[in-house]
Structures are given as structure tokens and as C-alpha cells.
Scaffold this active site. Structure first.
Site, mmCIF file in Angstrom:
data_model
loop_
_atom_site.group_PDB
_atom_site.id
_atom_site.type_symbol
_atom_site.label_atom_id
_atom_site.label_comp_id
_atom_site.label_asym_id
_atom_site.label_seq_id
_atom_site.Cartn_x
_atom_site.Cartn_y
_atom_site.Cartn_z
ATOM 1 N N SER A 123 0.807 -1.216 0.000
ATOM 2 C CA SER A 123 0.000 0.000 0.000
ATOM 3 C C SER A 123 0.841 1.266 0.000
ATOM 4 O O SER A 123 1.627 1.486 -0.899
ATOM 5 C CB SER A 123 -0.972 -0.031 1.172
ATOM 6 O OG SER A 123 -1.928 0.981 1.020
ATOM 7 N N HIS A 124 0.712 2.063 1.062
ATOM 8 C CA HIS A 124 1.387 3.357 1.112
ATOM 9 C C HIS A 124 2.786 3.265 1.718
ATOM 10 O O HIS A 124 3.456 4.278 1.860
ATOM 11 C CB HIS A 124 0.539 4.319 1.941
ATOM 12 C CG HIS A 124 0.195 3.730 3.264
ATOM 13 N ND1 HIS A 124 -0.729 2.728 3.399
ATOM 14 C CD2 HIS A 124 0.699 3.944 4.491
ATOM 15 C CE1 HIS A 124 -0.791 2.370 4.669
ATOM 16 N NE2 HIS A 124 0.059 3.084 5.356
ATOM 17 N N ASP A 145 -2.463 6.436 -3.285
ATOM 18 C CA ASP A 145 -1.330 5.733 -2.684
ATOM 19 C C ASP A 145 -0.784 4.644 -3.608
ATOM 20 O O ASP A 145 -1.213 4.519 -4.753
ATOM 21 C CB ASP A 145 -1.719 5.153 -1.317
ATOM 22 C CG ASP A 145 -2.689 3.983 -1.451
ATOM 23 O OD1 ASP A 145 -3.445 3.953 -2.439
ATOM 24 O OD2 ASP A 145 -2.688 3.097 -0.571
ATOM 25 N N ASP A 203 -1.112 1.391 -4.037
ATOM 26 C CA ASP A 203 -1.985 0.430 -4.722
ATOM 27 C C ASP A 203 -3.314 1.047 -5.164
ATOM 28 O O ASP A 203 -4.209 0.339 -5.614
ATOM 29 C CB ASP A 203 -2.231 -0.784 -3.831
ATOM 30 C CG ASP A 203 -2.914 -0.426 -2.526
ATOM 31 O OD1 ASP A 203 -2.684 0.682 -2.013
ATOM 32 O OD2 ASP A 203 -3.702 -1.243 -2.013
ATOM 33 N N ASP A 238 -5.879 2.607 -3.569
ATOM 34 C CA ASP A 238 -7.155 2.582 -2.852
ATOM 35 C C ASP A 238 -7.367 3.813 -1.967
ATOM 36 O O ASP A 238 -8.457 4.026 -1.457
ATOM 37 C CB ASP A 238 -7.345 1.273 -2.066
ATOM 38 C CG ASP A 238 -6.218 0.984 -1.091
ATOM 39 O OD1 ASP A 238 -5.269 1.801 -1.002
ATOM 40 O OD2 ASP A 238 -6.283 -0.069 -0.423
ATOM 41 N N ARG A 239 -6.331 4.625 -1.787
ATOM 42 C CA ARG A 239 -6.501 5.829 -0.959
ATOM 43 C C ARG A 239 -6.605 7.085 -1.807
ATOM 44 O O ARG A 239 -6.165 7.090 -2.966
ATOM 45 C CB ARG A 239 -5.308 6.004 -0.023
ATOM 46 C CG ARG A 239 -5.174 4.894 0.977
ATOM 47 C CD ARG A 239 -4.051 5.195 1.939
ATOM 48 N NE ARG A 239 -4.027 4.163 2.966
ATOM 49 C CZ ARG A 239 -3.577 4.338 4.196
ATOM 50 N NH1 ARG A 239 -3.068 5.494 4.547
ATOM 51 N NH2 ARG A 239 -3.610 3.359 5.066
ATOM 52 N N LYS A 268 -11.732 0.161 -0.912
ATOM 53 C CA LYS A 268 -11.762 1.606 -1.040
ATOM 54 C C LYS A 268 -11.132 1.967 -2.381
ATOM 55 O O LYS A 268 -10.397 1.169 -2.955
ATOM 56 C CB LYS A 268 -11.068 2.279 0.131
ATOM 57 C CG LYS A 268 -9.647 1.834 0.398
ATOM 58 C CD LYS A 268 -9.148 2.493 1.675
ATOM 59 C CE LYS A 268 -7.707 2.142 1.981
ATOM 60 N NZ LYS A 268 -7.580 1.106 3.021
HETATM 61 C C1 VG1 Z 1 -4.151 1.682 8.237
HETATM 62 C C2 VG1 Z 1 -5.358 2.578 8.382
HETATM 63 C C3 VG1 Z 1 -6.628 1.803 8.091
HETATM 64 C C4 VG1 Z 1 -6.516 1.159 6.697
HETATM 65 C C5 VG1 Z 1 -5.257 0.327 6.607
HETATM 66 C C6 VG1 Z 1 -5.031 -0.244 5.225
HETATM 67 O O1 VG1 Z 1 -4.219 0.637 9.183
HETATM 68 O O2 VG1 Z 1 -5.427 3.149 9.668
HETATM 69 O O3 VG1 Z 1 -7.740 2.663 8.169
HETATM 70 O O4 VG1 Z 1 -7.643 0.350 6.456
HETATM 71 O O5 VG1 Z 1 -4.121 1.123 6.938
HETATM 72 O O6 VG1 Z 1 -4.940 0.758 4.256
HETATM 73 P P1 VG1 Z 1 -3.444 0.675 10.591
HETATM 74 O O7 VG1 Z 1 -3.776 -0.646 11.241
HETATM 75 O O8 VG1 Z 1 -1.997 0.872 10.288
HETATM 76 O O9 VG1 Z 1 -3.994 1.841 11.336
HETATM 77 V V1 VG1 Z 1 -4.121 0.444 2.795
HETATM 78 O O10 VG1 Z 1 -4.204 1.781 1.859
HETATM 79 O O11 VG1 Z 1 -2.804 -0.265 3.318
HETATM 80 O O12 VG1 Z 1 -4.992 -0.861 2.090
HETATM 81 CO CO CO Z 2 -3.558 1.292 -0.126
#
Ligand code: VG1
Ligand code: CO
Length: 545
Positions: free
Chosen positions: A115-116, A279, A281, A283-284, A378
Site C-alpha cells: 500500500s502506502h 497511494d 496500490d 485505494d486511498r 476503497k
Molecule cells: C491503516 C489505516 C486503516 C486502513 C489500513 C489499510 O491501518 O489506519 O484505516 O484500512 O491502513 O490501508 P493501521 O492498522 O496501520 O492503522 V491500505 O491503503 O494499506 O490498504
Molecule cells: Co492502499
């Protein structure tokens, strides 16, 4: 040309999926058999095994993406998968995977992304598994995969040449049809059904200026096709839209800190009308106006309040949902619309049942995630198009739309303070302390604030009745303000403590305050109650959003 090989292996003990899949430094994933063990565990726990299943695989283009895809193709073949769709050049955004699973009624999908989190040799890698509704695997599936990973003692892999990921079309590996697909077209077609492309196209060619920053991650290829090719925006609307294995050395995280170039431009004197980023992948999303930042919680509320302008939502919303730490801005809108509003634990997987049961249409998280029933993830580009659709219909500035919203519903001031890479033990001790203390806070007074509810959030899924407890400590005050504490499930170094702070006002004279100032008393209180400095040695958070 290909032969099946059965390889003996020793299980790893650290392959427990977090908030969204298994996420580790690339170096971990490159250990012999690390990836293979996890993939075999996914295949072994599918109902009836992987034999005869149809799957999709793709990733955000980060370092190790292509290598991992070759391994997955060969393992899928050796495990008897009947058809495997693969994004061209190994690319597919998370929302695109979700759409493909649903559109072609596949059994599931594997997404390669952290992801990010940063990429490159020194960065992170990750594997997410999505099920047949297109959404992230729920806890009962991920815990089965984890249990299996503790026992897996062999994996199956085809031996033979790599598949050419660049060439569209079908090839065979053993008895498996491997289909290299265009990663963008199905997704772009879906967006055309949901939004008024004619109105948005007119807006984008009417002198209105936008900047979209893909941060050198996967959405670059989607942005070019949708914004430039299909909607006619000028090429200069795109920033950093060529995916790179190390994301150009940056953090592919669309927030005020890591999308710094875009933020700088949007806050300059000749800023464009609209700015957005996504981000790694895809989704953000982050939404900006000229010299204006829209908080993700407000964005969810504003999309909900204006949903009917978009063709895909013109008949209105069935319901809304937000993760527990997300601000209550959307609750005010839901109340006004007379629709239910659900509160779920952090992580998109918790929206899946509500969406499948048609109890909600729209949902979101404070962490720059917004989405709807069009898929089960998302969706960054979707949110950008939704905003553009609203702007095209209203012809008002972003800041005006947001301030009008506050005038009607009041403003939920909101901030998240992250303490990253703190000592794991200290973080755990702090959370344990809070957990044993929290009940005693009920009814207590802190200057003018009285605690209405204080607990460790436990969610009961209204559809299947499953329970997910220990989802964060929350302290809710009588005036609608809140403090929430939880540990991150996606960090890969030490522990990350997140403190979420929210205050609410309907006072028209107080709608334009500085967020940190407006919340300063609550911020101090949140540190005192948790004794965070004592437990972590930190005086201040590492990231403030
Ligand atoms: C974080 C965010 C959460 C989100 C998750 C995955 O998790 O707070 O809201 O769903 O990342 O996002 P955490 O447990 O680090 O707070 V992504 O863009 O990685 O799919
Ligand atoms: Co993501």
C-alpha cells in the site's frame, strides 16, 4: 515445457496478516520459501483447494512485484488453478482487482502491495488475498491462512520458462490458462457508468485546472487513461504518473506530509482549482482545493450529502458506514437523509458484509479511504471522479463546498497523531493500562467535559453476528468530542500508536479555526490519560494529520 515440482519447506511463524494482508520488508519476502509458503497456505485453505479455481493477480509495481508474479503463476499452475488473469506488466490497482473479481465472477485474487509503505530494495512488500465478493478476506479466512502457514511443509511449483508479462493474450502453463489483461480498461469502463463523464469533460476543458499526483505508483496508468484520454484533461494535469519500482524514492502515501510537492503547488498563489493524489496500490485518496485541504472524514460526509449528482447514485443511498476512529461528520448527514449509519472496526474488510447485504451504499475511513458498493475495496480514483462530478454540477470551489457543508451540519474538527516506530513493549503496556483504566472513566469530568462512554471497542457484525473485539480504546464526551487510541496493524517496524482526536461545533463563529488549536485541550488530555510520554519516551507525535 513445464514440470510440477514438490518442494519441502519449513514453516515461518511470522506470517500473520495484519489490517490488510501480510506486510513485511522486501528482505523478508526474499528469504528462500517465504513468499512460497504464504501463497501455498492461501491455496491450501481455499474451499476444495486451488484446483479448478479462477483467480486474478497483479500489484502496484513496486520492487519484487514481477518476480513474485512469476512465482505465483507457476505455483497456481502446479496447484491446478484453471484460469489466472494477470495485469499487463504485473500491474493492477487494488480497486481494479476487486472489480475484475466481481465482473468475471472469479473465486478470488492476490494483490501484491504494501500500500502506502515505501518500496524499493530497502522498502516493504506485501500480499493481500481477496475473496469472491471482491473484498479483502475476512478474519475467519485470514486466520485459517495463518494457521496453515504454521504447518505448511511443502509447496507445489511448475518449473519452466517465465511468462512474458508484457504481451496481452493467453498462454498455458501446465493445464492453467494464463491470461495477460489490460489492467485499466475494465476499471475505466466502470467509472464511466458511475459518473457523468460528459459534465466532467466539459469542466476539465473549460479553464478549470486540476493536478493529479500518482506519486509514481500504480494509479498513474489509470489516471492517464481516465483523466487525459477519456475526459480530455491536458497532460499537465498529471504528476508522477509513471509507476516506478521504488516510487521515485518517495513514500506513496497521499497526505500532507508525503505528497509534499502537490501540497506545495496547491497552496501556492497560482494553485490549480483542484488537486488529488493516491497511494501505492490506488485505494486511498487525498482531496485538495486551492489553498484548501479536505479531511477524509469530511470528504466522506460531503460525498454522501451530494451523492445524487452522480448517475451511479442518483436514486440515493441505502446507508452509510465509517470506521470507528473516523470522525462523526457522516453521521450528521445520514441522520439528515434518514438512512442508517454503521460504525465498524478499522480495515475495509469490515464493510464487506454490510455492502453485500445492501445495507450501505457508501463507506469510508479517516485514513484517506472512501468507497461504495461498486466494488469491495476503497477506491482512490473513484473518490477523485466523485469530487469532479460534484464540482462539475455545482460549479463552486472546493473550499466553498466544504464550508457550505459545515454551515449546514456543523464542523467535526479532527486530527490523528501517530507515534511511529516506538518500542513495541512500551506501546503494548500503554494499551494494557488504558484497557484496565477505561471503564473507570465513565461519568468522569475533565474540566467542562463529561465522559459519556468509555470502552474498548467491540464490534458485532449485524449480518453474520461475528464479533471482533479489542478494536481500540474510545472515550466519548457529552459534547460529541472523542479520543480514540489504537495500535497500527500495518506498520513493519516496532509499533505505531495512533491517537485520534475529534471535537464538534455548530457555532457559526467557530467554523474557521485552526484544527490543532481548536483541539489543543483534548490533545493535552489524550496524552495525560494515556501517559504516552512515560511509556514511549516521546514528547510529540511523528506525524500529525
Ligand atoms: C491503516 C489505516 C486503516 C486502513 C489500513 C489499510 O491501518 O489506519 O484505516 O484500512 O491502513 O490501508 P493501521 O492498522 O496501520 O492503522 V491500505 O491503503 O494499506 O490498504
Ligand atoms: Co492502499
Amino acid at each position: 515445457m513445464y514440470e510440477i515440482k514438490k518442494v519441502k519447506t519449513i514453516p515461518f511463524t511470522d506470517q500473520k496478516p495484519g489490517t490488510s494482508g501480510l506486510r513485511k520488508p522486501v528482505a523478508e519476502f526474499m528469504k528462500p520459501n517465504y513468499l512460497e509458503n504464504f501463497i501455498q497456505s492461501i491455496f491450501d485453505t481455499m474451499d476444495g483447494g486451488a484446483e479448478g479455481k479462477t483467480l486474478v493477480v497483479g500489484g502496484d509495481g513496486r520492487f519484487y512485484n514481477r518476480r513474485a508474479i512469476q512465482v505465483i503463476i507457476k505455483m497456481a499452475a502446479a496447484n491446478g488453478v484453471s484460469r489466472l488473469k494477470v495485469g499487463q506488466n504485473g500491474l493492477l490497482s487494488t480497486p481494479a482487482v476487486s472489480n475484475i473479481i466481481r465482473k468475471y465472477q472469479l473465486h478470488g485474487g492476490i494483490i501484491l502491495s504494501a500500500s502506502h509503505n515505501p518500496g524499493g530494495v530497502e522498502g516493504d512488500f506485501g500480499v493481500k488475498f481477496n475473496i469472491e465478493n471482491g473484498g479483502p478476506a475476512p478474519e475467519k479466512v485470514t486466520s485459517r491462512i495463518y494457521e496453515r502457514s504454521l504447518k505448511v511443509d511443502r509447496y507445489m511449483i511448475a518449473q519452466g520458462p517465465d511468462v512474458d508479462l508484457g504481451r496481452l493474450g493467453e498462454t498455458r502453463v501446465l493445464d492453467t490458462t494464463v491470461e495477460i489483461i489490460d489492467p485499466v480498461s475494465d476499471y475505466a469502463d466502470l467509472m464511466e457508468q458511475l459518473f457523468d463523464f460528459k459534465a466532467i469533460g466539459e469542466l476539465l476543458t473549460s479553464g478549470f485546472s486540476m493536478r493529479y499526483d500518482a506519486l509514481h505508483a500504480v494509479t498513474g496508468i489509470y489516471a492517464r487513461e481516465i483523466f487525459v484520454n477519456r475526459l480530455g484533461a491536458p497532460e499537465e494535469s498529471l504528476r508522477n504518473c509513471d509507476p516506478l519500482p521504488d516510487f521515485g524514492g518517495g513514500h506513496p502515501d497521499p497526505n500532507l506530509k508525503y505528497a509534499a510537492e502537490l501540497v506545495k503547488e496547491m497552496f501556492s498563489d497560482n494553485a490549480p482549482d483542484f488537486g488529488a493524489a493516491s497511494d501505492g496500490d490506488g485505494d486511498r485518496n487525498m482531496i485538495l482545493g486551492r489553498k484548501f485541504f479536505v479531511t477524509p472524514s469530511d470528504s466522506l460526509a460531503i460525498l454522501s450529502a451530494n451523492a445524487k449528482v452522480a448517475p451511479g447514485y442518483q436514486s440515493g443511498l441505502r446507508g452509510a458506514a465509517r470506521s470507528m476512529p473516523t470522525s462523526c461528520a457522516v453521521d450528521h448527514v445520514a441522520k439528515d437523509l434518514g438512512i442508517p449509519c454503521f460504525e465498524t472496526p478499522t480495515g475495509w474488510k469490515f464493510f464487506g458484509n454490510l455492502l453485500d447485504a445492501d445495507m450501505i451504499t457508501i463507506c469510508g475511513e479517516e485514513s484517506f479511504g472512501t468507497g461504495s458498493n461498486h466494488i469491495r475495496e476503497k477506491d482512490g480514483i473513484w473518490a477523485v471522479l466523485f469530487w469532479l462530478n460534484i464540482l462539475a454540477k455545482k460549479r463552486l470551489s472546493v473550499s466553498r463546498i466544504v464550508t457550505d457543508h459545515w454551515l449546514k451540519y456543523g464542523r467535526n474538527y479532527y486530527t490523528r497523531h501517530d507515534y511511529e516506530e516506538v518500542d513495541k513493549e512500551g506501546a503494548n503496556r500503554m494499551m494494557e493500562e488504558l484497557n484496565s483504566l477505561v471503564r473507570t472513566l465513565m461519568g468522569k469530568r475533565f474540566s467542562d467535559k463529561k465522559v459519556l462512554l468509555a470502552d474498548n471497542f467491540c464490534y458485532k457484525d449485524p449480518v453474520d453476528g461475528s464479533k471482533s473485539c479489542n478494536q481500540g480504546i474510545r472515550i466519548i464526551f457529552q459534547d460529541g468530542s472523542r479520543i480514540v487510541y489504537r495500535l497500527s496493524g500495518t506498520g513493519t517496524k516496532g509499533a505505531t500508536i495512533r491517537i485520534y482526536i475529534e471535537g464538534y461545533t455548530k457555532d457559526k463563529r467557530l467554523l474557521d479555526e485552526d484544527t490543532q488549536e481548536f483541539l489543543s485541550e483534548l490533545i493535552t488530555l489524550s496524552r495525560e490519560i494515556s501517559r504516552i510520554e512515560e511509556f514511549t519516551g516521546r514528547k510529540a507525535p511523528s506525524v500529525i494529520t
